[in-house]
Design an enzyme around this catalytic site. Structure first.
Site, PDB file in Angstrom:
ATOM      1  N   GLU A 106      48.816  -3.598  74.842  1.00 39.40           N
ATOM      2  CA  GLU A 106      47.569  -2.867  74.991  1.00 39.40           C
ATOM      3  C   GLU A 106      46.857  -3.449  76.207  1.00 39.40           C
ATOM      4  OE1 GLU A 106      45.786  -1.633  70.756  1.00 39.40           O
ATOM      5  OE2 GLU A 106      45.895  -3.795  71.012  1.00 39.40           O
ATOM      6  N   ASP A 128      49.547  -7.312  71.270  1.00 36.88           N
ATOM      7  CA  ASP A 128      48.240  -6.820  70.834  1.00 36.88           C
ATOM      8  C   ASP A 128      47.154  -7.310  71.800  1.00 36.88           C
ATOM      9  OD1 ASP A 128      46.628  -5.542  68.674  1.00 36.88           O
ATOM     10  OD2 ASP A 128      45.774  -7.563  68.517  1.00 36.88           O
TER      11      ASP A 128
END
Ligand code: CA
Length: 633
Positions: free
Chosen positions: A347, A321
């Site tokens: 990400e 994340d």
């Protein structure tokens, strides 16, 4: 020594060095005594107290022990007797907490628990293996435990639980669809769901980390018994592995839910966070704080945590994340230290500015410095559905011209390619992937609107027929991309979230999958599964190497809202010779000039049949509006 013996000795040495260096081994249990270790904060605490309890959430301590200071500022206590089933906390002067690296906890994760981890192993666990699937061959399916199983229509018994994924119906659905990697939304212990009130519906995605190294209690059938969540998580992994499906964990090391009351702060480890010049917490996560991966201790923490999930839970990979909050050097250390078959993607962005230099951050633009790590392509996603900044704006799917070059970049996996002009790509003005396997290809995930909702907002007056056509067209782009394809669970059921853009704490009525759609709109699941099967059966769609993609994928001249390409199948060992793929987002049919040959059509007008739907001959082919055509000679 023979080579084999030398290698065996080296392997033993590696293991023992690894074990010696484990900085965060906080509890060592044996039936006669348990050793507790607290690695300390930035400065040695004046005193560290260990408290032992009979329960995870109530009752007074039955024993209080003053821990002994070690040379390095760490603290240790050895308690005689059999402590299995007991709970504990450390207290370094800022309040009780379960340590930085609790491997078992009581309800709501406030106290650590002494367990014999080997007793949580299901039968046959020693034989459990990570399925051998190369990165280029993965088909990723992002799933939230509660979304997937909570609705009555799922027919699953263990609603909202890890155990739902052990049920034959769930496994059959995944294998029928053809996905081979389930990426589970945060499944470590998170803070926002009260585990003492599971009889009341509660929902959260789980991006609010509390204890990084324990499964979430809300997904277990009994959060009070520390062993249950561990065993059930392992049963889930085992059942998926038996079906040849990898398990990928969404990890959220970039921030903690609490700041002043996080385990790190309570332990005096203030340098686990980054700070602004004025001493305030930097907030690159958008959640009030950001961690400091570049410090040796926190970088080590992330690595030990991932190694632990791989070793103890047989996890196949990690979705990192806000990877752009972490630093490149740490991501590379992690890549090197994890087994090569363990997948890492993340990400490649942050949610705010970070307190270290941009050029050190593990951003999408820096992926070439991180071989073996992949990132999501917002380029392809937004070229298809429209920008993340405005739910009502459409793009390629909405019939708006100008996104063709960005779609092409997504098709080749965002590598450099002679036919792709990056100066005309939406976000990345140059190729950012060394290899196509560094790009995650997708059109929707848990964030933002799901595909159906986005199509409804960006295509005014869309009919259901049009909605399904565009949905299938979108996924055809995703699954014919040389990147690694990824889909949000439920898209195969034409999922909607009633237009909710950020459903992180929305009720089940918004987030749940409605399995009845499999009966009422069976064509969606049918198309998705055949599309996935075609990708798996034809390596031309997943070459894995940039050089092969540059040599064997060629684009035909684009028109507005139309992208067409030819794949030289036989050059990469495919049984299909030249494969022509056309993505037509125009409402009207389009004619596309092709090499004059006899072609077998395998995808047209929302139908896929690898054996052939039809044959066409001539120097052009007509492609119906808002749909994809695939044919080969
Ligand atoms: Ca929890």
């Amino acid at each position: 020594m023979t080579k084999r013996i030398i290698m065996a000795v080296m392997a033993t040495l590696a293991l023992s060095v690894g074990a010696q260096q484990a900085m965060f081994n906080e509890v060592s249990y044996s039936p006669s005594q348990t050793e507790f270790n607290f690695s300390g904060g930035d400065k040695a605490a004046k005193a560290v107290t260990l408290r032992l309890y009979r329960a995870g959430d109530s009752a007074k301590a039955f024993k209080t022990v003053k821990m002994k200071r070690q040379g390095s500022g760490a603290y240790k206590a050895v308690v005689a007797g059999d402590l299995k089933g007991c709970f504990y906390t450390f207290d370094a002067g800022r309040g009780e907490f379960p340590g930085y690296f609790a491997k078992a906890v009581g309800v709501n994760g406030r106290r650590g628990a002494v367990v014999e981890l080997s007793e949580t192993n299901p039968a046959g666990w020693a034989q459990d293996r990570r399925p051998a699937i190369a990165m280029k061959d993965l088909v990723l399916y992002e799933l939230h435990h509660r979304d997937f199983s909570i609705d009555a229509s799922s027919g699953l018994e263990n609603k909202g639980k890890f155990m739902a994924l052990t049920e034959p119906k769930a496994i059959k659905h995944l294998t029928d669809l053809g996905v081979n990697a389930v990426h589970v939304l945060p499944s470590f212990d998170y803070a926002s769901v009260d585990e003492t009130r599971l009889n009341v519906p509660q929902y959260n995605w789980g991006y609010d980390p509390q204890n990084y190294n324990v499964p979430e209690g809300g997904y277990s059938t009994n959060p009070y018994d520390p062993s249950v969540r561990i065993k059930e998580f392992k049963l889930m992994v085992q059942a998926l592995h038996k079906a040849g499906i990898k398990v990928i964990l969404d990890v959220v090391y970039n921030h903690t839910f609490n700041t002043e009351r996080s385990n790190f702060t309570l332990g005096g480890w203030d340098s686990a966070y980054r700070y602004n010049a004025d001493g305030s917490y930097s907030n690159g996560s958008g959640c009030g704080n950001e961690t400091a991966s570049e410090t040796s201790k926190f970088g080590r923490y992330m690595l030990e945590s991932m190694l632990y999930w791989v070793d103890e839970y047989h996890i196949d990979g990690f979705r990192v994340d806000l990877m752009g909050v972490h630093d490149i050097a740490t991501m590379n250390k992690i890549r090197k230290a994890l087994p090569q078959d363990v997948v890492i993607y993340g990400e490649g962005w942050s949610a705010g500015s970070c307190a270290i230099a941009y050029d050190k951050l593990a951003m999408k633009a820096h992926m070439k410095q991180m071989p073996g790590v992949a990132a999501f392509s917002d380029d392809l996603r937004d070229a298809l559905r429209g920008p993340f900044s405005d739910d009502h704006k459409g793009a390629f799917l909405a019939g708006l011209a100008g996104e063709e070059e960005s779609v092409k970049a997504g098709i080749v996996g965002c590598i450099s390619h002679p036919d792709v002009d990056y100066s005309r790509v939406n976000y990345s003005k140059e190729p950012w992937a060394l290899e196509p396997t560094q790009m995650i290809s997708y059109v929707s995930c848990h964030d933002d609107m799901c595909l159906v909702d986005r199509l409804k907002t960006s295509v005014p007056g869309i009919s259901e027929d049009e909605l399904i056509r565009l949905d299938l067209l979108a996924q055809t782009a995703v699954f014919t991309s040389q990147g690694v394809p990824f889909m949000l669970s439920g898209e195969e059921m034409l999922r909607d979230k009633k237009g909710v853009h950020n459903s992180f704490e929305s009720p089940d009525s918004i987030n749940h999958l409605d399995w009845r759609n499999l009966e009422t709109k069976p064509q969606v699941m049918e198309y998705y599964s055949k599309l996935i099967a075609m990708r798996k059966n034809h390596q031309a769609f997943r070459m894995g190497k940039a050089e092969l993609v540059r040599e064997n994928v060629h684009f035909l001249p684009t028109e507005d809202c139309l992208v067409a390409f030819v794949i030289k199948g036989t050059n990469v060992g495919d049984s299909w010779h030249d494969i022509v793929v056309v993505l037509n987002a125009n409402k009207e049919p389009r004619k596309v000039a092709v090499e004059p040959r006899k072609y077998t059509v395998v995808c047209r007008n929302q139908k896929i049949d690898e054996r052939g739907l039809d044959t066409v001959q001539g120097s052009w082919v007509e492609v119906p509006g808002q749909s994809a055509l695939i044919m080969h000679d």
